[in-house]
Write an enzyme that holds these catalytic residues in place. Sequence first.
Site, PDB file in Angstrom:
ATOM      1  N   ASP A 197       3.163  -6.905   4.293  1.00  0.00           N
ATOM      2  CA  ASP A 197       2.840  -5.748   5.140  1.00  0.00           C
ATOM      3  C   ASP A 197       2.893  -6.064   6.627  1.00  0.00           C
ATOM      4  O   ASP A 197       2.357  -5.334   7.437  1.00  0.00           O
ATOM      5  CB  ASP A 197       1.444  -5.213   4.763  1.00  0.00           C
ATOM      6  N   GLU A 213      -5.140   1.576   2.476  1.00  0.00           N
ATOM      7  CA  GLU A 213      -5.028   0.416   3.374  1.00  0.00           C
ATOM      8  C   GLU A 213      -5.235   0.813   4.826  1.00  0.00           C
ATOM      9  O   GLU A 213      -5.818   0.066   5.603  1.00  0.00           O
ATOM     10  CB  GLU A 213      -3.661  -0.257   3.208  1.00  0.00           C
ATOM     11  N   GLU A 214      -4.762   2.007   5.173  1.00  0.00           N
ATOM     12  CA  GLU A 214      -4.759   2.384   6.594  1.00  0.00           C
ATOM     13  C   GLU A 214      -6.152   2.692   7.135  1.00  0.00           C
ATOM     14  O   GLU A 214      -6.359   2.730   8.332  1.00  0.00           O
ATOM     15  CB  GLU A 214      -3.828   3.588   6.819  1.00  0.00           C
ATOM     16  N   ASP A 266      -0.513   4.445   0.833  1.00  0.00           N
ATOM     17  CA  ASP A 266      -0.923   5.436   1.842  1.00  0.00           C
ATOM     18  C   ASP A 266      -0.144   5.194   3.136  1.00  0.00           C
ATOM     19  O   ASP A 266       0.364   4.097   3.375  1.00  0.00           O
ATOM     20  CB  ASP A 266      -2.431   5.369   2.093  1.00  0.00           C
ATOM     21  N   HIS A 326       0.832  -1.216   0.000  1.00  0.00           N
ATOM     22  CA  HIS A 326       0.000   0.000   0.000  1.00  0.00           C
ATOM     23  C   HIS A 326       0.859   1.255   0.000  1.00  0.00           C
ATOM     24  O   HIS A 326       1.965   1.274   0.548  1.00  0.00           O
ATOM     25  CB  HIS A 326      -1.007  -0.011   1.149  1.00  0.00           C
TER      26      HIS A 326
HETATM   27 ZN    ZN Z   1       0.762  -1.324   6.346  1.00  0.00          ZN
END
Ligand code: ZN
Length: 410
Positions: free
Chosen positions: A191, A162-163, A97, A95
């Site tokens: 991740d 994603e966050e 972001d 990701h």
């Molecule tokens: Zn992450």
Amino acid sequence: MDLNDVFQRIDDYSQQMYDTLMDVCRIRALAPENEGDGELEKAEFLMNVLKDSGFENARIVKAPDSRVTCGFRPNVIGVLKGSRPELGTIWSVAHIDVVPPGDLGLWNSEPYEPVETDEKIIGRGVEDNTQSLIASLFAARAVNDSGIGHEYNIGLAFVADEEVGSKYGIKYLVENTDIFHREKDLIVVPDSGNPESDFVEVSEKSILWLKVTTTGKQCHASSPERGNNAYRAAMKFLLKADEYLHERYGLRDPLFDPPISTFEPTKKLANVGNVNTIPGEDVSYFDMRILPDYDPDAILVDMEEIAREVEGEAGVTINFEKENYDRAAPPTPPDAPVVKKLISAIKKVYDNEPKPGGIGGGTCAAIFRRAGFNAVVWSTIDEQAHAPNEYIYKKNLINDSKVFAALYTE
Ligand SMILES: [Zn+2]
């Protein structure tokens, strides 16, 4: 031409990899929920790097979002065709972001002005998730430049959002596009991980946090017959539920550490302010991490039943509220091709014995698993995500890149 030549190329690229990682760090990419304007600038930067790396068909898949200036959240997709494309695509899904820096007083440097030392790079997002993004991107570049050849397609998905829940990122791609192929594709979500690089996450527990409110009747402690002690009834309920759940749901699954479901009474709100008052209300919480073998809804039904018993015995009422409820996705089988191939690739770089396993919950691999894909989570990190002074070890960036190269060319 063999894998060592590809590894040599990655070593040769190393300063360029650090520089690109730092360039990415300098471009803020925050969700509107975090007072940001999305990820477009970073996505466009990455499009250029992808094109320089042989991904001529790289494109941005737009997830409409009117809250950001450009009107969409960008997901960058690049695929290098393999010699046997019918085998499918090996994806790295990272990701773009980041989360905000948090309390700036806790940082020793500017969060978005990365600091490079002999061993480390420090800055917001360098670990979460830029290390893996750069590692997989330069692995693909090294494989492509070397001419070693690869049977599977190599896929890079650099996703938004994603966050804050992945609605405009992975979920959007899985639900609205046919970019990923269920039967064939191997999906790595790099991740999360550990410093030893010996853990490949394939499964997770369900999470259920329950707020339990017990209501009786407040009165003076010298005359308890005039009220009904909610605290005592709540203790009865909590102990009964605790014992019952551990006995009834006692299965052990060696994929997990600990290998059991956990049922823990945790938080308790303060009740009356003085010793001589019998509390009319009690609020307590349960934290439950439930093995994927069990249905959390069945556990809730059991708890309701125990609550009805205690209500009958104690003359109180007991109510539940779910504070957090995340059902585990179906696990990726530990012998799925993506697991075996990744473990074999890790062993070619790190001197270790990686094991597939489960965690307490909450990675975005679950979105893939719920949609019927096999997906694994792995990377080599110090677990700095969201911390002030977030850092990576440069050697982990290089070594993880070699793991991706080994995975692509197996
Ligand atoms: Zn992450």
